[in-house]
Design a protein around this motif. Structure first.
Motif, short mmCIF file in Angstrom:
data_model
loop_
_atom_site.label_atom_id
_atom_site.label_comp_id
_atom_site.label_asym_id
_atom_site.label_seq_id
_atom_site.Cartn_x
_atom_site.Cartn_y
_atom_site.Cartn_z
N THR A 9 -45.29 -19.67 43.01
CA THR A 9 -45.95 -20.95 43.31
C THR A 9 -46.99 -20.78 44.40
N VAL A 10 -46.64 -20.03 45.45
CA VAL A 10 -47.59 -19.87 46.56
C VAL A 10 -48.81 -19.09 46.09
N ARG A 67 -49.99 -18.79 43.06
CA ARG A 67 -50.78 -19.54 42.10
C ARG A 67 -51.38 -20.80 42.71
N GLY A 68 -50.85 -21.22 43.86
CA GLY A 68 -51.30 -22.47 44.43
C GLY A 68 -52.38 -22.33 45.49
N THR A 69 -52.69 -21.09 45.88
CA THR A 69 -53.72 -20.92 46.90
C THR A 69 -54.83 -20.02 46.35
N PRO A 70 -56.06 -20.19 46.84
CA PRO A 70 -57.16 -19.38 46.33
C PRO A 70 -56.99 -17.91 46.68
N LEU A 88 -59.26 -15.80 47.34
CA LEU A 88 -60.12 -15.41 48.47
C LEU A 88 -59.38 -15.59 49.79
N LEU A 89 -58.64 -16.70 49.89
CA LEU A 89 -57.87 -16.97 51.10
C LEU A 89 -56.79 -15.91 51.30
N TYR A 127 -49.21 -14.45 38.87
CA TYR A 127 -49.52 -15.11 37.61
C TYR A 127 -48.68 -14.53 36.47
N GLU A 158 -44.92 -15.56 36.18
CA GLU A 158 -44.74 -16.80 35.45
C GLU A 158 -44.77 -16.55 33.93
N ARG A 176 -41.65 -14.73 32.84
CA ARG A 176 -40.48 -15.61 32.82
C ARG A 176 -40.32 -16.24 31.43
N LEU A 224 -59.14 -12.12 33.54
CA LEU A 224 -59.21 -12.93 34.76
C LEU A 224 -59.13 -12.04 36.00
#
Lengths: 261, 250
Positions: free
Chosen positions: A92-93, A95-98, A100-101, A147, A150, A153, A200
């Motif tokens: 989740t973390v 996939r939930g943050t960019p 680049l960050l 990614y 997930e 899974r 990707l």
């Protein structure tokens, strides 16, 4: 991309396609003649090196990322809660943050943390930790693993129960069962997704140029800032990426037909 | 509160992240607002392009279909970062040419507008594919029935196709929205002050890299999780009256 619009040779020579192709050829010729390409010989060696770095980072991070994704997927699919909860949180973390960050967090964060410890500075690894590429590979690996964890899974829980029961009833040890039955079937089912995700990943590689890794995108930026030529390096870069993406698609398609159901 | 933070050793981070002057929290939130503004705009533009693109791909002439195939293939094969640079330079060049043709000087490009323009075109390619798939999943009989009633094309789209395709499109569109929010970070590379760049500036001027990057990560994660909840409701709404699918909705 899906192969559903696979075209025969005959389809290529419909009148409107011929016109489009002629227009495209004219455009390419115009680009070749009227745009500036005189910088190419000077930067060709650097570009080759950059291309190699891109491919290398892509291959290493997808391989390591996939190896990390298998346990992540397995933990989420069938693991007990103390394994599945951290695995889900990780995915989740990521996939939930960019990305680049994430790259900047690892490079600037860890990069500013490590020198504070004398034992790291004196360790064998220090010459590597001072460079940028380990952080780039690490960030891209984590991203791919997040990614793909997930995806895996779903893949692991999608394998038919009967297959596993059959293996068990043969008295197959658990690891052999995983290696021979579960993993191959899971991977085969998600091969098209993995192909898409690898493209990707390819498209994510230029981000590592922001932490001074000199790959092909960084080379084009260098050309731009050295010569003030804006469009030509970018167009050539886009063509390079399209070629690599095409190769990945072809490779996965061949692989799919070989192991396909 | 302060005592509690001090025992955790987070007092320094709390000062750095505070909204008032010594802290950089305000900058971060401003960056977040910019990011969200661009994400909204780009998502909207992308949906608009996607709707036309999907219709063009399904019902358009041969040439339209081929051109749209080139558009979606190229956009999806080239890294967003490269596209952003190309579209950014093309956009500024075009506007400056236009302005000098009309007798004006160089125009300063608004960062938000530029961001929406470049990310919107990228989003459009993905939205085209999502919406095309969704429209194709609508049973053709429903659209044919609307046509046989003599419904005009636009009304068919508004009353039949779009409501019927929504349930197929929402999962893909939810993904696109998440991509849009995360792609805004790429605008940091062209120097636009969205959340990621604000974070980097705050981090490098205070040297507290972990504090700021983790805080920004938290903000992005909150956006993602909240959008997830919102899209789950939208999906529930779009699927109303349909038998529920087993196996969870994501």
């Amino acid at each position: 991309m899906t192969g559903q619009e696979r075209t025969g040779i005959k389809d290529l020579f419909q009148p409107h396609r011929i016109v489009l192709m002629l227009l495209f050829t004219a455009l390419v010729i115009w680009c070749a003649l009227s745009l500036r390409w005189d910088w190419i010989p000077k930067y060709a060696p650097l570009a080759a090196q950059g291309l190699w770095t891109t491919v290398w980072i892509l291959v290493v991070s997808t391989t390591l990322g996939f190896l990390l994704a298998v346990p992540l997927g397995l933990a989420q699919a069938v693991g007990p809660w103390y394994l599945s909860a951290p695995a889900r949180a990780f995915c989740t973390v990521i996939r939930g943050t960019p990305l680049l960050l994430q790259i900047w967090l690892l490079y600037y964060g860890l990069g500013s943390l490590f020198p504070q410890f004398p034992w790291i500075r004196s360790s064998e690894l220090w010459p590597y930790l001072r460079q940028a590429w380990p952080y780039a590979v690490l960030a891209l690996t984590f991203s791919y693993a997040g990614y793909e964890g997930e995806v895996m899974r779903g893949a692991f829980s999608g394998v038919a129960k009967g297959q596993l029961e059959a293996a068990k009833s043969f008295g197959m040890p658990r690891f052999t069962m995983f290696r021979r039955i579960w993993l191959p079937q899971a991977v085969r089912n998600v091969l098209p997704t993995l192909g898409g995700e690898t493209i990707l990943q390819l498209k994510a590689t230029p981000l590592v140029a922001t932490i001074t890794v000199v790959e092909i995108y960084a080379v084009s930026s260098r050309v731009r800032s050295d010569t003030f030529i804006v469009y030509e390096p970018l167009l050539l870069l886009a063509v390079f990426y399209m070629a690599i993406a095409g190769l990945i698609t072809l490779a996965f398609r061949r692989f799919e037909t070989r192991v396909g159901p | 509160m302060t005592g509690f933070l001090e025992t955790l050793g987070l007092a320094e981070s709390a000062t750095l992240l505070s909204l008032s002057a010594p802290g950089w929290g305000g900058n971060l939130l401003r960056g977040l607002a910019n990011s969200l503004q661009i994400a909204f705009g780009a998502y909207g533009l992308g949906l608009l392009i996607g709707l036309f693109g999907a219709y063009g791909k399904l019902y358009g002439g041969k040439v339209t279909r081929d051109l749209l195939a080139i558009y979606t293939t190229v956009i999806r094969a080239v890294p967003e970062l490269v596209l952003i640079l190309i579209l950014y330079y093309v956009g500024t060049d075009l506007i400056n040419k236009l302005s000098s043709a009309m007798g004006g000087g160089r125009v300063e490009i608004n960062g938000v507008a530029a961001g929406i323009w470049v990310l919107g075109i990228v989003q459009g390619a993905y939205a085209t594919e999502v919406l095309r798939g969704a429209i194709q999943a609508v049973p053709p009989g429903q659209i044919e029935a609307a046509r046989s009633y003599g419904m005009p094309a636009f009304m068919t789209m508004r009353r039949v196709t779009i409501p019927a395709m929504m349930s197929f499109a929402v999962p893909g569109l939810a993904n696109l929205w998440l991509i849009a929010t995360k792609d805004t970070a790429l605008l940091a590379v062209v120097g636009f002050n969205e959340l990621t760049l604000e974070t980097k500036q705050a981090a490098s001027s205070t040297r507290a890299y972990f504090t700021f990057f983790l805080a920004a990560g938290f903000l992005y994660l909150m956006v993602t999780l909240c959008s997830g909840a919102v899209f789950a409701r939208i999906e529930k709404w779009a699927r109303r009256g349909q038998p529920s699918l087993k196996g969870g909705t994501r």
